[in-house]
Design a protein around this motif. Structure first.
Motif, PDB file in Angstrom:
ATOM      1  N   GLY A 170       0.791  -1.231   0.000  1.00 44.45           N
ATOM      2  CA  GLY A 170       0.000   0.000   0.000  1.00 44.45           C
ATOM      3  C   GLY A 170       0.811   1.262   0.000  1.00 44.45           C
ATOM      4  O   GLY A 170       0.255   2.363  -0.135  1.00 44.45           O
TER       5      GLY A 170
ATOM      6  N   LEU B 109      -9.895   0.585  -3.771  1.00 46.59           N
ATOM      7  CA  LEU B 109      -9.736   0.803  -2.328  1.00 46.59           C
ATOM      8  C   LEU B 109     -10.634  -0.113  -1.511  1.00 46.59           C
ATOM      9  O   LEU B 109     -10.277  -0.534  -0.402  1.00 46.59           O
ATOM     10  N   SER B 110     -11.801  -0.458  -2.062  1.00 46.64           N
ATOM     11  CA  SER B 110     -12.717  -1.346  -1.338  1.00 46.64           C
ATOM     12  C   SER B 110     -12.268  -2.801  -1.418  1.00 46.64           C
ATOM     13  O   SER B 110     -12.673  -3.632  -0.599  1.00 46.64           O
TER      14      SER B 110
ATOM     15  N   ASN C 115      -4.386  -0.555   3.499  1.00 50.97           N
ATOM     16  CA  ASN C 115      -4.583   0.864   3.200  1.00 50.97           C
ATOM     17  C   ASN C 115      -3.582   1.327   2.137  1.00 50.97           C
ATOM     18  O   ASN C 115      -2.428   0.866   2.111  1.00 50.97           O
TER      19      ASN C 115
ATOM     20  N   GLU D 223      -1.415   4.381   0.557  1.00 53.42           N
ATOM     21  CA  GLU D 223      -0.862   5.675   0.970  1.00 53.42           C
ATOM     22  C   GLU D 223      -0.652   6.624  -0.206  1.00 53.42           C
ATOM     23  O   GLU D 223      -0.754   7.835  -0.053  1.00 53.42           O
TER      24      GLU D 223
ATOM     25  N   LYS E  60      -9.467  11.622   0.373  1.00 50.30           N
ATOM     26  CA  LYS E  60      -9.416  10.335   1.069  1.00 50.30           C
ATOM     27  C   LYS E  60      -8.116  10.148   1.851  1.00 50.30           C
ATOM     28  O   LYS E  60      -7.868   9.073   2.421  1.00 50.30           O
TER      29      LYS E  60
ATOM     30  N   ILE F  51      -5.096  10.207   0.532  1.00 54.07           N
ATOM     31  CA  ILE F  51      -4.148   9.436  -0.281  1.00 54.07           C
ATOM     32  C   ILE F  51      -3.388  10.398  -1.192  1.00 54.07           C
ATOM     33  O   ILE F  51      -3.998  11.238  -1.861  1.00 54.07           O
TER      34      ILE F  51
END
Length: 317
Positions: free
Chosen positions: A150, A206-207, A212, A214, A235, A237
């Motif tokens: 991530g 993302l779901s 997570n 970054e 969000k 990000i």
């Protein structure tokens, strides 16, 4: 593994047999001396007497080259394994290392990459098509890898044209996201190509990812414009755009698109897929195979999902 000699090979065998016969006749009709004839033709007397013995026993056929393959080869690769190696090469254009990974993972067959290469060499399949070959090592770009899932996600778009369409052809776009660390990928096909579609895709990514994100890295395409940029910022990000005309900076997603062409789209030839939902199902199957089943060369033969588990258990691995 046996193969039928080509016409040129058969002509060469015939030519060498005639040469041996000429040497035998030279002793009888010209020199009358085995030693003199052997010196003249530059052959050993042991070879001469061996040919003479075969000629007297079998006639002209006895002078033809014989196979040097041993009658019994206990260490020879089994025909079933050779068949699997040739199938992987012809079907997927895999190299020796990747074939070795597949055989070990799916068939519990251990064979060295050099052994695979020798088998391919025997049947003239050791060289890939020009489009499949790697560049020389000194001209390749140095690989890098983020150490945390991530930490960076590369996103790009690939234009596709599903096969079997009739009438006015539809345009589809494969949106791809790949995690820099684990190589986990998320794929989705859309009939549109704009910022709204890119935002829908990133929300889907993302779901779906089990960690997570970054930072997202994209090229400078219009689909990754201001609306997409601020959607990510909202969000929490980060969004980085690579320098123009430097696709190598998004090298992992670019390379994954090449794999799609070689191992997914090429094998769809002849299949009618003109329905976006059906195509989406096939793309999802390919995504699952890539993430959970396909050994990855850059990950030492493990899958992206196995890499994720490895990183979860030992972040420093």
């Amino acid at each position: 593994m046996t193969s039928t000699p080509s016409a040129s090979a058969l002509r060469a065998i015939e030519r060498r047999a005639n040469h041996k016969l000429a040497i035998l006749h030279h002793v009888e009709e010209v020199s009358g001396s085995v030693a003199a004839t052997c010196r003249y033709y530059g052959v050993s007397r042991q070879a001469y007497y061996r040919w003479l013995q075969r000629y007297e026993a079998e006639g002209f056929e006895g002078l033809k080259d014989r196979s040097s393959t041993p009658h019994h080869s206990p260490t020879a690769t089994e025909a079933e394994v050779v068949e699997k190696i040739l199938w992987l090469r012809q079907q997927y254009h895999f190299g020796p290392v990747k074939i070795t990974m597949y055989l070990k993972r799916y068939h519990d067959i251990s064979i060295s990459a050099s052994g695979v290469w020798r088998i391919l060499k025997k049947v003239n399949l050791n060289r890939l098509p020009a489009s499949q070959r790697y560049k020389r090592k000194e001209t390749r770009w140095k690989r890098y890898e983020k150490q945390r899932p991530g930490h960076a996600l590369q996103v790009d778009v690939k234009f596709i044209e599903p096969l079997g369409q009739t009438g006015r052809k539809k345009r589809y776009y494969q949106y791809t996201a790949i995690d820099d660390c684990t190589r986990l990928r998320v794929l989705r096909a859309y009939p549109t190509h704009d910022q709204k579609t890119a935002i829908r895709f990133i929300d889907h990514v993302l779901s779906k990812l089990p960690f997570n994100v970054e930072k997202v890295q994209t090229d400078n395409g219009s689909e990754f414009g201001q609306s997409f940029h601020w959607h990510l910022i909202d969000k929490g990000i980060g969004h980085i755009r690579i320098r123009p005309a430097t696709p190598r900076l998004n090298g992992k997603v670019e390379r994954s698109h090449r794999i799609d062409s070689e191992e997914f789209y090429r094998l769809l030839e002849g299949q009618v897929i003109d329905d976006v939902n059906l195509f989406q199902d096939r793309l999802q199957q390919w995504e699952d195979h890539y993430n959970y089943d396909r050994p990855h060369g850059a990950l030492a033969g493990i899958t992206p999902y196995e890499r994720l588990k490895q990183k979860t258990q030992d972040p420093l691995s």
